[in-house]
Design an enzyme around this catalytic site. Sequence first.
Site, PDB file in Angstrom:
ATOM      1  N   PRO A 174     148.925   1.753  21.816  1.00  0.00           N
ATOM      2  CA  PRO A 174     148.123   0.556  22.551  1.00  0.00           C
ATOM      3  C   PRO A 174     147.796   1.162  24.014  1.00  0.00           C
ATOM      4  O   PRO A 174     148.027   0.977  25.302  1.00  0.00           O
ATOM      5  CB  PRO A 174     149.196  -0.105  23.316  1.00  0.00           C
ATOM      6  CG  PRO A 174     151.054   0.583  23.179  1.00  0.00           C
ATOM      7  CD  PRO A 174     150.344   1.529  22.055  1.00  0.00           C
ATOM      8  N   CYS A 175     146.411   1.765  24.106  1.00  0.00           N
ATOM      9  CA  CYS A 175     145.664   2.279  25.111  1.00  0.00           C
ATOM     10  C   CYS A 175     145.095   0.651  25.355  1.00  0.00           C
ATOM     11  O   CYS A 175     144.812   1.479  27.347  1.00  0.00           O
ATOM     12  CB  CYS A 175     144.708   3.271  24.819  1.00  0.00           C
ATOM     13  SG  CYS A 175     143.479   2.652  22.821  1.00  0.00           S
ATOM     14  N   HIS A 176     144.444   0.296  25.073  1.00  0.00           N
ATOM     15  CA  HIS A 176     144.625  -1.468  25.979  1.00  0.00           C
ATOM     16  C   HIS A 176     145.321  -1.751  26.756  1.00  0.00           C
ATOM     17  O   HIS A 176     145.003  -2.784  27.540  1.00  0.00           O
ATOM     18  CB  HIS A 176     144.146  -2.230  24.660  1.00  0.00           C
ATOM     19  CG  HIS A 176     145.541  -2.928  23.906  1.00  0.00           C
ATOM     20  ND1 HIS A 176     145.773  -2.065  23.366  1.00  0.00           N
ATOM     21  CD2 HIS A 176     146.486  -3.465  24.820  1.00  0.00           C
ATOM     22  CE1 HIS A 176     146.839  -2.872  22.410  1.00  0.00           C
ATOM     23  NE2 HIS A 176     146.951  -3.568  23.056  1.00  0.00           N
TER      24      HIS A 176
END
Lengths: 205, 180
Positions: A174-176
Amino acid sequence: MSDHRSDEDVLSLLSAPVDPETLARLHGRLERAAQSADLLDVAYRIVDSPVGSLLLAATPQGLVRVAYQCEDHDRVLQTLTDKISPRILRAPGRLDQAARELEEYFERRRTTFDLPLDHSLSHGFRKLVQSRLPTIEYGQTRSYGQVAELVGSPRAVRAVGSACATNPLPVVVPCHRVLRTDGTLGGYVGGLEAKTTLLSLEATA
Amino acid sequence: MKEPFENVVTQHGATVLRVCRALLALHDAEDAWSETFLSAMRAYPGLPETANVEAWLVTIARRKAIDLLRASGRNPVPVEMLPETAAEGGPDGRGAPGASGLLGDPAAPGGPDGDVWEAVGRLPDKQRQAITFRYLGGMPYEEISAILGGSVQAARRAAADGMKNLRRNYPGARTKGAAR
C-alpha cells in the site's frame, strides 16, 4: 492467367482464418501443459477494477507485478520479459487468488492481502521500504518522513519517495497510504485520481 | 529485443495450426500444435533474436507431426493415397477419407474449410510438405529443400505439382463457392 487465379483461390482457403474458439481452447491447453512442465515463468491476467484495468503477473514464487493501465501493459510485459523471463503466458489460473482478494478489497470486504509475493523486481533500500509498507494499516496514512523513520533511515525521505514511486505491487503493497508531511497527496504510480479513490475507499469502510 | 512468449502464440498460433492440419488429421493436429508450442516455449529463451520465429515454429511443428505419426505406427506417406487413386474412392468423386487416419478422421467435425484439408492430406508427402512450408510457413525454397532433402529445384517442383494436384482434386479451387 487462369492458373494463377486458381492458385490464389486455393491459397486463400489454406490461409482462411482459424476458428478463434479452437485457438482459445489450444491456448488453455498450453497454459496447463506449461504449468505442469515448470515452464510458466510468468503468468498474467488483466482484471477490471474501480481504478481501471489492472495487469496482475505472478511467478511460481508469488505475485510479482500489479500494473495500472497508464503504465502501459505491453511495456510492463516487455519489462517482465527482460528482467525475469520471456516464458510468459496469459494464464489466468495462477492469478485466481490475487484476483479474488483484489475484488474483495475493492468491495470493502478485505483490509489485508494474504498472498505470496515475489519481490524480485526490487532491490536494496527500495525493497526494504516496500517490504515495510504493509505495516501501515488499512485506512491509515503515513508521511514519507515517518516511513523513513520506520525503516531506520530518517534522512532518506526522498529515497522513500522513489521507493514508493517504483513499487511494482501497487494496491497490494500500500504505497498509496504514504502522503506528504503537509497531508497533500504526493505522487502515485497509478495517477493521483487512483490514489484518491483508494484512500477514500479505505476511509469510508 | 525478445518478445513475451504470449505474443509468439498470438501471432503464429493460427499458422502453426494450419501447418499441423496440413500434415495430420484434425485431432492429431491439435496434439501437434500443443507439443510444438510447449517445445518452443522451452527453447525460446535460447533462440537467437535474429531468428525467423515463424520458420522456427514450422520446423518444430513438422518434427512433432512426424513423431506423432511414428508413435501411432502410421506411415507419413501412404502410397494408396496418391490423388489419382483416392479421387475414385468416394461417390462424390473426392475420394475416400484418409484410409490411414492421416486426414478425414470420421469423428472430426467438418469445418467450413474441411474439404481443402482433406485434399491437402491426399497429396503425396513431398508435395504436401512443400506446399505447407512454402505457403503456410512462408519459407524460401532453399530452406524447404534442406528439410525435404534434394535440390532447390526439386522443392520448387514439388510445390508446383502439389498445387496442380490440389486444383485438380479440390473443386473449390476452380470455381469459387462451388466446392460444396
